[in-house]
Design an enzyme around this catalytic site. Structure first.
Site, PDB file in Angstrom:
ATOM      1  N   GLY A  34      -1.898   5.419   3.167  1.00  0.00           N
ATOM      2  CA  GLY A  34      -0.915   5.656   4.208  1.00  0.00           C
ATOM      3  C   GLY A  34      -1.569   5.779   5.577  1.00  0.00           C
ATOM      4  O   GLY A  34      -0.987   5.389   6.582  1.00  0.00           O
ATOM      5  N   ALA A  35      -2.788   6.336   5.611  1.00  0.00           N
ATOM      6  CA  ALA A  35      -3.446   6.573   6.901  1.00  0.00           C
ATOM      7  C   ALA A  35      -4.691   5.720   7.121  1.00  0.00           C
ATOM      8  O   ALA A  35      -5.098   5.533   8.257  1.00  0.00           O
ATOM      9  CB  ALA A  35      -3.800   8.047   7.034  1.00  0.00           C
ATOM     10  N   SER A  36      -5.311   5.234   6.048  1.00  0.00           N
ATOM     11  CA  SER A  36      -6.501   4.386   6.247  1.00  0.00           C
ATOM     12  C   SER A  36      -6.536   3.274   5.195  1.00  0.00           C
ATOM     13  O   SER A  36      -5.785   3.293   4.216  1.00  0.00           O
ATOM     14  CB  SER A  36      -7.773   5.234   6.165  1.00  0.00           C
ATOM     15  OG  SER A  36      -8.017   5.630   4.844  1.00  0.00           O
ATOM     16  N   THR A  37      -7.405   2.309   5.456  1.00  0.00           N
ATOM     17  CA  THR A  37      -7.557   1.204   4.507  1.00  0.00           C
ATOM     18  C   THR A  37      -9.037   0.858   4.394  1.00  0.00           C
ATOM     19  O   THR A  37      -9.782   0.982   5.362  1.00  0.00           O
ATOM     20  CB  THR A  37      -6.695  -0.004   4.936  1.00  0.00           C
ATOM     21  OG1 THR A  37      -6.732  -0.983   3.911  1.00  0.00           O
ATOM     22  CG2 THR A  37      -7.165  -0.654   6.238  1.00  0.00           C
ATOM     23  N   GLN A  38      -9.459   0.452   3.190  1.00  0.00           N
ATOM     24  CA  GLN A  38     -10.863   0.158   2.962  1.00  0.00           C
ATOM     25  C   GLN A  38     -11.068  -1.259   2.407  1.00  0.00           C
ATOM     26  O   GLN A  38     -10.243  -1.741   1.640  1.00  0.00           O
ATOM     27  CB  GLN A  38     -11.471   1.131   1.915  1.00  0.00           C
ATOM     28  CG  GLN A  38     -11.589   2.563   2.371  1.00  0.00           C
ATOM     29  CD  GLN A  38     -10.261   3.306   2.367  1.00  0.00           C
ATOM     30  OE1 GLN A  38      -9.431   3.090   1.501  1.00  0.00           O
ATOM     31  NE2 GLN A  38     -10.044   4.168   3.339  1.00  0.00           N
TER      32      GLN A  38
ATOM     33  N   GLU B 115     -14.780   6.614  -0.010  1.00  0.00           N
ATOM     34  CA  GLU B 115     -13.485   6.164  -0.556  1.00  0.00           C
ATOM     35  C   GLU B 115     -13.578   4.687  -0.933  1.00  0.00           C
ATOM     36  O   GLU B 115     -13.136   4.270  -2.006  1.00  0.00           O
ATOM     37  CB  GLU B 115     -12.389   6.398   0.492  1.00  0.00           C
ATOM     38  CG  GLU B 115     -10.989   6.333  -0.068  1.00  0.00           C
ATOM     39  CD  GLU B 115      -9.933   6.661   0.988  1.00  0.00           C
ATOM     40  OE1 GLU B 115     -10.287   7.022   2.121  1.00  0.00           O
ATOM     41  OE2 GLU B 115      -8.736   6.551   0.662  1.00  0.00           O
TER      42      GLU B 115
HETATM   43  O1  LIG Z   1       6.087   3.550  -5.138  1.00  0.00           O
HETATM   44  C1  LIG Z   1       5.710   3.311  -4.007  1.00  0.00           C
HETATM   45  N1  LIG Z   1       6.245   2.291  -3.290  1.00  0.00           N
HETATM   46  C2  LIG Z   1       5.835   1.996  -2.042  1.00  0.00           C
HETATM   47  N2  LIG Z   1       4.866   2.632  -1.414  1.00  0.00           N
HETATM   48  C3  LIG Z   1       4.284   3.654  -2.065  1.00  0.00           C
HETATM   49  C4  LIG Z   1       4.659   4.043  -3.366  1.00  0.00           C
HETATM   50  N3  LIG Z   1       3.891   5.081  -3.744  1.00  0.00           N
HETATM   51  C5  LIG Z   1       3.062   5.331  -2.710  1.00  0.00           C
HETATM   52  N4  LIG Z   1       3.299   4.486  -1.697  1.00  0.00           N
HETATM   53  C6  LIG Z   1       2.600   4.401  -0.396  1.00  0.00           C
HETATM   54  O2  LIG Z   1       1.217   4.194  -0.650  1.00  0.00           O
HETATM   55  C7  LIG Z   1       0.454   4.840   0.338  1.00  0.00           C
HETATM   56  C8  LIG Z   1      -0.519   5.772  -0.361  1.00  0.00           C
HETATM   57  O3  LIG Z   1      -1.305   6.361   0.585  1.00  0.00           O
HETATM   58  P1  LIG Z   1      -2.102   7.723   0.328  1.00  0.00           P
HETATM   59  O4  LIG Z   1      -1.157   8.880   0.280  1.00  0.00           O
HETATM   60  O5  LIG Z   1      -3.000   7.534  -0.831  1.00  0.00           O
HETATM   61  O6  LIG Z   1      -2.893   7.823   1.708  1.00  0.00           O
HETATM   62  P2  LIG Z   1      -4.437   7.730   2.124  1.00  0.00           P
HETATM   63  O7  LIG Z   1      -5.159   6.980   1.055  1.00  0.00           O
HETATM   64  O8  LIG Z   1      -4.443   7.000   3.435  1.00  0.00           O
HETATM   65  O9  LIG Z   1      -4.877   9.145   2.274  1.00  0.00           O
HETATM   66  C9  LIG Z   1       1.447   5.542   1.260  1.00  0.00           C
HETATM   67  O10 LIG Z   1       1.716   4.723   2.356  1.00  0.00           O
HETATM   68  C10 LIG Z   1       2.694   5.659   0.408  1.00  0.00           C
HETATM   69  O11 LIG Z   1       3.857   5.674   1.183  1.00  0.00           O
HETATM   70 CA   LIG Z   2      -5.242   6.774  -1.136  1.00  0.00          CA
END
Ligand SMILES: O=c1[nH]cnc2c1ncn2[C@@H]1O[C@H](COP(=O)(O)OP(=O)(O)O)[C@@H](O)[C@H]1O
Ligand SMILES: [Ca+2]
Length: 523
Positions: A232-236, A191
């Protein structure tokens, strides 16, 4: 009139009407053959000249290719359709996003208990892909689904369920006419690395053309950008490093792209995505809460949200905080205090032990950061909403001041000012903005505030994220060595044009002279 040149049109149009004598007819015979040979060379040269010109400047037909990637994130799923010219597939920056589709509903990991709904969940975006991509291209269009941290967490909890979700996706995607290449959970390492490839590919950092359309050599290319992705669950965090890193840390990877080697450090922090961080923070504080209420500095004054305490501890990331509290309703009440919010977020990062020369947090080794960074996904959403992107606010003091102001604004005021923004996002911008700042500080990047660029769509077209890098890699679209962009190198092209032009000029002049001489014999 003897010795005078015939008029110009005579050279080409006048025909000899009478042969004068035997001697002159022999000369005429030779001179006519000479003209024929020269004419032949002239035509050959002309054909060669046209061929070289056409080969070099051939207008490429509009032969496009397509690729589809689903990003199954922890909070939502998006589909991206990429498009590129088939003839130029190895050039950098030529693949772009032609369409995208937001899948309605939560992240795919929440379909574990209702697998039968997965076809409905994904079919709307698949229908869009079928409509947008020309039918005769469907079979040649690769289709991928990559799941990230939400599915990584589910796999840790229940591997079988995670597999069943991916099988449901596989049987659905196999029923479509596209060239389905698989649905899988990508690693945090991938990722980070694919996110780095995406932004550097789109920013044109991996290779450059000069004005003559030649690829530049290694030392003439630009420095790459580091990549910061916040989900939402991880950061890189991913960047090129010049530090020699011991193999034991296994945090680097080697890329050879367009003839250049890159040593890239990447690390993915699970449970440090913005949603899981908030959940961890609430779970951590829930035990100290007075019965039924939790005062929360990261929410606006006047904001209230009631949660079931069991929901705070249901995630793999918060299980460790689970204590004696039996499930009950807990009302979270905002107090809107940026400094206190920041302090409580800081508790989510462990700084106690490092088995290497340097760790950012959570005992993870990291070499010193270098150069510029592109921060996308939730980094961008938060900072863009708060008008705090590094091109708008030049100093960290200003950012802090604006955050203090925003967090302390009553919820009723914020809610009235932004009726069009989803309540979940709006109520959490104080938290997510503070989280972004704390995370950047933990990475030691706030000192270089202006070197962090918050980015969404690069070149106004293509979203920054891991999906494009993933597809470029799996379709071998980034060659290890520099590709040849034209049939001839520029100097060869120029030399050929000059030689053939000279040849044409010589033939033309000789032809004219010989024709002129022969016409004397005809008189
Ligand atoms: O328009 C927005 N405003 C604020 N936060 C957003 C918006 N669209 C997505 N997000 C946030 O961005 C993050 C996207 O994380 P994702 O679903 O890609 O998770 P992951 O990469 O950890 O699997 C989530 O925390 C979601 O709430
Ligand atoms: Ca993501």
């Amino acid at each position: 009139m003897e010795g005078m040149m015939p008029p110009f049109h005579f050279l080409f149009f006048s025909k000899p009407s009478v042969y004068i004598d035997q001697n002159s007819s022999v000369k005429t015979f030779f001179s006519r053959n000479g003209i024929l040979i020269l004419g032949f060379i002239f035509i050959l040269s002309l054909i060669a000249l046209i061929a070289v010109g056409l080969a070099q400047n051939k207008k490429l037909p509009d032969n496009f290719k397509y690729g589809i990637v689903f990003d199954a994130g922890s909070s939502h799923t998006s589909m991206y359709i990429y498009k590129w010219s088939a003839e130029k597939m190895n050039d950098t920056g030529l693949v772009y996003e032609t369409a995208s589709c937001e899948v309605k509903g939560p992240g795919i990991s929440s379909y574990a208990s209702n697998l039968q709904d997965i076809p409905v969940y994904l079919s709307k975006c698949m229908g869009k892909a079928k409509d947008l991509i020309p039918k005769y291209k469907h079979q040649d269009t690769p289709l991928y689904l990559g799941a990230t941290a939400g599915m990584r967490l589910l796999r840790m909890e229940n591997e079988e369920l995670a597999k069943m979700i991916l099988s449901a996706v596989t049987s659905l995607f196999n029923s479509y006419p596209f060239n389905f290449q698989g649905a899988r959970i990508i690693s945090g390492f991938e990722e980070g690395a694919y996110g780095w490839i995406t932004i550097n590919y789109l920013l044109g950092k991996l290779e450059k053309h000069n004005w003559k359309n030649q690829f530049l050599r290694e030392n003439e290319t630009q420095d790459t950008y580091g990549a910061l992705d916040l989900g939402g669950a991880s950061t890189q965090i991913t960047f090129v490093t010049s530090t020699q890193i011991s193999k034991q840390f296994k945090k680097t990877t080697q890329f050879r792209l367009y003839g250049k080697n890159y040593t890239v450090y990447t690390y993915s922090y699970l449970c440090h995505g913005v949603d899981q961080a908030l959940l961890r923070k609430l779970a951590l504080n829930a035990k100290d809460a007075s019965p039924g209420a939790l005062m929360e500095p990261c929410f606006h004054p006047g904001y209230e949200r009631t949660v079931l305490t069991s929901s705070l501890f249901s995630s793999v990331c918060t299980k460790i905080y689970k204590n004696w509290i039996s499930s009950r309703n807990l009302t979270i009440q905002g107090t809107g205090n940026f400094q206190k919010c920041k302090e409580s977020i800081t508790e989510l990062f462990q700084n106690n032990y490092c088995n290497a020369s340097y760790c950012t947090f959570d005992m993870i080794y990291r070499p010193p950061t270098e150069g510029h960074f592109g921060a996308f996904s939730a980094y961008y959403y938060a900072m863009d909403f708060l008008n705090l992107t590094s091109d708008k606010v030049s100093s960290l003091d200003m950012v802090t001041h604006k955050m203090e102001e925003f967090c302390s604004t009553p919820w009723s005021v914020v809610n009235t000012a932004f009726p069009q923004v989803k309540e979940k996002y709006l109520s959490e911008y104080c938290f997510s903005g503070t989280y972004v700042l704390t995370l950047l500080q933990k990475y030691n990047l706030t000192e270089y505030w202006t070197q962090v660029e918050f980015m969404d769509k690069i070149n106004n077209k293509t979203e920054a994220g891991w999906t494009l890098g993933y597809m470029l890699n799996l379709t071998n679209m980034i060659p290890a060595e520099l590709p040849q962009s034209k049939p001839f190198s520029h100097p060869t092209y120029i030399s050929l044009m000059v030689i053939f032009s000279l040849l044409l000029a010589i033939v033309f002049i000789l032809g004219s002279v010989m024709f002129q001489k022969s016409s004397y014999f005809w008189k």
